[in-house]
Design a protein around this motif. Sequence first.
Motif, short mmCIF file in Angstrom:
data_model
loop_
_atom_site.label_atom_id
_atom_site.label_comp_id
_atom_site.label_asym_id
_atom_site.label_seq_id
_atom_site.Cartn_x
_atom_site.Cartn_y
_atom_site.Cartn_z
N ALA A 1 0.76 -1.16 -0.21
CA ALA A 1 0.10 0.15 -0.10
C ALA A 1 1.07 1.28 0.02
N PHE A 2 0.31 2.38 0.01
CA PHE A 2 1.14 3.71 0.17
C PHE A 2 1.24 4.30 1.45
N ASP A 3 1.52 3.41 2.35
CA ASP A 3 1.93 4.00 3.98
C ASP A 3 3.21 4.89 3.69
N ILE A 4 3.32 5.53 4.61
CA ILE A 4 4.46 6.72 4.63
C ILE A 4 5.74 5.97 4.50
N PHE A 5 5.98 5.04 5.06
CA PHE A 5 7.32 4.43 4.98
C PHE A 5 7.33 3.88 3.25
N GLN A 6 6.50 3.30 2.67
CA GLN A 6 6.76 2.84 1.50
C GLN A 6 6.66 3.94 0.53
N GLU A 7 5.87 5.05 1.07
CA GLU A 7 6.16 6.29 0.09
C GLU A 7 7.57 6.81 0.10
N THR A 8 8.42 6.74 1.34
CA THR A 8 9.68 7.07 1.32
C THR A 8 10.59 6.24 0.43
N PHE A 9 10.23 4.77 0.18
CA PHE A 9 11.01 3.78 -0.51
C PHE A 9 10.56 4.29 -2.01
N TYR A 10 9.41 4.36 -2.37
CA TYR A 10 9.07 4.90 -3.48
C TYR A 10 9.54 6.19 -4.09
N GLU A 11 9.53 7.41 -3.22
CA GLU A 11 10.13 8.37 -3.73
C GLU A 11 11.66 8.38 -4.06
N ASN A 12 12.38 7.56 -3.37
CA ASN A 12 13.78 7.38 -3.41
C ASN A 12 14.20 6.36 -4.45
N PHE A 13 13.21 5.48 -4.82
CA PHE A 13 13.37 4.71 -5.92
C PHE A 13 13.06 5.32 -7.15
N ILE B 1 2.92 1.36 -11.09
CA ILE B 1 2.96 0.90 -9.54
C ILE B 1 1.51 0.19 -9.63
N PHE B 2 1.61 -0.75 -8.80
CA PHE B 2 0.31 -1.49 -8.26
C PHE B 2 0.40 -1.91 -6.84
N PHE C 1 -2.94 -9.73 -5.48
CA PHE C 1 -1.48 -9.83 -5.83
C PHE C 1 -1.25 -11.10 -6.83
N GLU C 2 -2.13 -12.18 -6.97
CA GLU C 2 -1.79 -13.16 -7.95
C GLU C 2 -2.46 -12.54 -9.30
N LYS D 1 4.91 -8.05 -19.86
CA LYS D 1 4.68 -6.76 -20.45
C LYS D 1 5.53 -5.77 -19.96
N TYR D 2 6.36 -6.37 -18.90
CA TYR D 2 7.45 -5.33 -18.43
C TYR D 2 8.92 -6.00 -18.56
N GLY D 3 9.93 -4.91 -18.61
CA GLY D 3 11.37 -5.64 -18.61
C GLY D 3 11.88 -5.97 -17.28
N LEU D 4 11.45 -5.18 -16.28
CA LEU D 4 11.78 -5.71 -14.87
C LEU D 4 10.53 -5.43 -13.87
N PHE D 5 10.60 -6.57 -12.76
CA PHE D 5 9.62 -6.49 -11.84
C PHE D 5 9.96 -6.33 -10.47
N VAL D 6 9.90 -5.33 -9.71
CA VAL D 6 10.21 -5.05 -8.34
C VAL D 6 8.93 -5.19 -7.44
N ILE D 7 9.15 -6.23 -6.67
CA ILE D 7 7.96 -6.89 -5.97
C ILE D 7 8.12 -6.80 -4.56
N ALA D 8 7.24 -6.19 -3.64
CA ALA D 8 6.95 -6.43 -2.30
C ALA D 8 5.92 -7.56 -2.15
N ALA D 9 6.54 -8.99 -1.98
CA ALA D 9 5.51 -10.06 -2.04
C ALA D 9 4.88 -10.40 -0.75
N ILE D 10 3.84 -10.94 -0.94
CA ILE D 10 2.99 -11.48 0.36
C ILE D 10 3.88 -12.77 0.78
N PRO D 11 4.18 -12.71 1.94
CA PRO D 11 4.68 -13.94 2.69
C PRO D 11 3.22 -15.09 2.78
#
Length: 338
Positions: A99-111, A123-124, A133-134, A143-153
């Motif tokens: 989701a777009f919690d504040i810490f994940q927003e920090t990750f996204y902005e720097n990414f 972004i999904f 997720f599935e 459809k994409y060249g690379l996949f950056v994924i926060a996967a569900i355990p």
Amino acid sequence: MKQIIQQIKNLESINSLSKHEQLVHGIINSIDERLVMKGDLLPSVNTLISELGFARETIAKAYKELVHRGIIESKNRLGYFVATNDVKQELKVALVLFAFDIFQETFYENFRKGLGNNIKLDIFFHHNNFETFENIIQNVKGKYGLFVIAAIPNVKTPTVLKQLPTNRVLLVDRFVETDEDYNYVAQEFRDSSYDAFVKLKDKINKYQEIVFFFKPLSSQPIEILNSFKRFMENHNINGVIKDKYISGTLEKGKVYFTIHNLALWEMLKDSKIKGFKIGTDIGFISHNDDIVKEIIFDGVTTFSTDFAEMGKKAADFVLNRKKIQEIIPTVLIDRNSL
């Protein structure tokens, strides 16, 4: 298809181009000149072998590069199709987050900042819903060249991820055990959480009880819950686990630990209403640090990984494709809330 093959043949006179480069540039030129459009079927490998006389390996390599760059996509048993009319796009990346919690927003902005302007990023969000997720993985594959994924355990996650090329996947945030040799930049919860609790033991013992709010079947890491239980057992700590905070139930003489920010804000509000002095009458510990927790009520004690650093390292992987398998350290930040 004849027009595409002719575009490739037109490049034969350019001596500096290899056969691989002729194929790549010929298809790009065909798209750029609108000879084919998004969704159109491209010549099969066998057709190109027959028409051009190129080796199968050369053709396969060219198609793989175009898939990597997000210009074409592969559909199982159907062939290769034009994925975009924007052939100037160097690389297309799918970013899948909780989701777009504040810490994940920090990750996204720097990414996003680290990637620069020449990479298309979509972004999904799966919100810890496995079916979502599935479906996302099903929709982005090919459809994409690379996949950056926060996967569900989840026990089914490795099977879902196998739909994607292993060398084009970067796992971020959560580390997921699989049989594949994935690249990852992740955080660790079990040992780091336990170590943080132990370091705070003396301050926690100032209070009568520690209360941990943990919501079952949520995105909150179960490893933190298990570490908390181990900490209480090993150090004879008086504590309790509750699934949610009920407004107005804050009690003096207790320390409260929560992963969920909304619960923290509600408790801080209640402590102000009740006139409790934070760090003396009542204590707070939070997970995942941010600038608000640094300044509010003279600072809230947290333990957290560096999501800015995680975002930078993820961007570096996308740009340079150097293998990375790294756990970003979790740091305890002891502030005035205890």
